[in-house]
Scaffold this active site. Sequence first.
Site, mmCIF file in Angstrom:
data_model
loop_
_atom_site.group_PDB
_atom_site.id
_atom_site.type_symbol
_atom_site.label_atom_id
_atom_site.label_comp_id
_atom_site.label_asym_id
_atom_site.label_seq_id
_atom_site.Cartn_x
_atom_site.Cartn_y
_atom_site.Cartn_z
ATOM 1 N N SER A 79 -101.226 -26.541 -53.989
ATOM 2 C CA SER A 79 -101.271 -25.725 -52.782
ATOM 3 C C SER A 79 -101.933 -26.479 -51.626
ATOM 4 O O SER A 79 -101.478 -27.522 -51.216
ATOM 5 C CB SER A 79 -101.981 -24.409 -53.082
ATOM 6 N N ASP B 233 -99.245 -24.318 -45.550
ATOM 7 C CA ASP B 233 -100.029 -25.213 -46.398
ATOM 8 C C ASP B 233 -99.083 -25.994 -47.302
ATOM 9 O O ASP B 233 -97.862 -25.925 -47.142
ATOM 10 C CB ASP B 233 -101.079 -24.447 -47.195
ATOM 11 N N ASP C 246 -97.849 -25.804 -50.270
ATOM 12 C CA ASP C 246 -96.753 -25.159 -51.006
ATOM 13 C C ASP C 246 -96.172 -23.973 -50.239
ATOM 14 O O ASP C 246 -95.384 -23.207 -50.786
ATOM 15 C CB ASP C 246 -97.211 -24.727 -52.394
ATOM 16 N N ASP D 266 -97.148 -21.087 -49.194
ATOM 17 C CA ASP D 266 -97.365 -19.663 -49.459
ATOM 18 C C ASP D 266 -98.328 -19.043 -48.443
ATOM 19 O O ASP D 266 -98.596 -17.839 -48.482
ATOM 20 C CB ASP D 266 -97.846 -19.411 -50.884
#
Length: 453
Positions: free
Chosen positions: A101, A241, A243, A245
Amino acid sequence: MTRLFGTDGVRAVANAVLTPELMTALGRALSVHLSGAASARRRVVVGRDPRPSSELLEAAFLAGLCSAGSDAITVGVVPTAAVAYLTTHFGAAAGAVITASHNPLEDNGLKLFDHAGHKYSEADEILIEGLVHAGTTPWPTLRGRAVGRIRNHSHIASEIYISHLMAEMPDLDGVVLTVDCANGASATIAPAAYRQAGATVIEIAGDTSGNKINCGVGATNPEYLQQALGNDLSSIGFAHDGDADRLLAVDELGRIVDGADLLAIFAVDAQQRGQLNHDALVTTPMTNSGLGTSLANRGIKVVESSIGDRAVLRTMLANGYSLGGEQNGHVISLARATTGDGILSGLRLLEIMQRSGKKLHELTAVWCRQPQRIVNIPVQDRQFLERSRGLKQLVTEERERLVDMGGRLIVRLSTIENIVRVVCEGPDDDTADSVTTRVVADIYSRLENEAQG
């Protein structure tokens, strides 16, 4: 037993703590855990972010899955929310994404989704951990046709996911948008999705090599987006960010729009359209308390869950709520997604702006923020807070004083990073500043003393 999973999956330094051997064991354990699934051949959708270690760890994870009889559908470099959606699209038993992430380049991790695209429960994670720690003894040795197969669907995965994002999306012609892709997975999806919706997109931090993921850019460093926009009042900016999400934004006045702002905007809009279930919004203790006060005046109840977007989701599912999230930019809109989706949040925000005719800075005026300060302090030893009795006493005294003034103080260790997070809210900026300064100074002093022996 050492815990592998934190509040958001497994996360650690890649190829050091999170080794290929551990990833193989996690793949096998997931496959064994799924052995009770209805389908004869259990299928798992597997995606990853672009960081250098992701290919290595994906290969190990796939080997573990297949060795225990599960088939894998690989979807390449895609956002975490894409894996959640594709899990349901392909009718898979589970989904897995290799990502750390917003964490630094050197880290990596694993997030798991069930057949419905929801993040795995803590109870299921504990069962998987148990299988990992048990070693290979309880695992079957499969041969021939019994071993799992790998099917590569990366050539169609992005198109399928973007089509999902475009559902019910109006024409955004005329919108000018700068998108910070954090040199991560959003670079493969976000600009294309916003352009397909009709926006004019300026892409920054769009390196897909993975070698610069989250390096001074993205949702954890929105100042980079602010600088890129400069004094341009004709456009706004979105920051994702690693990833994708999360979503943070920068408005026309150059101000950062965080997850609390987004939740306020989405909640008020959904209520006005009769789409906010039970007139409720789910947040966490880390969210600015002014959100609850402001929305209460509009007849919207703010329900507090534990920290972490998985905890937010569980509270939503248990009570039939439709909207929830965190101040860090995770937003879960259950009408359209099963997990936090930064790109979907961005499209939803643009749609509200287009429909209302309001600029972003005007939309954020629906609530009033309590003076708040947040400071993240890196620590080497995760037991630092536990042994700092003097610090605990200071925090207790400051917290009690703030409560009497309508404020609050949170000092906690992050479950996914070696960071002590200090969150202070006060009745005014001066109070918030002074309390934060005292607590942070005390922490740094103790860290320095420990370093000197």
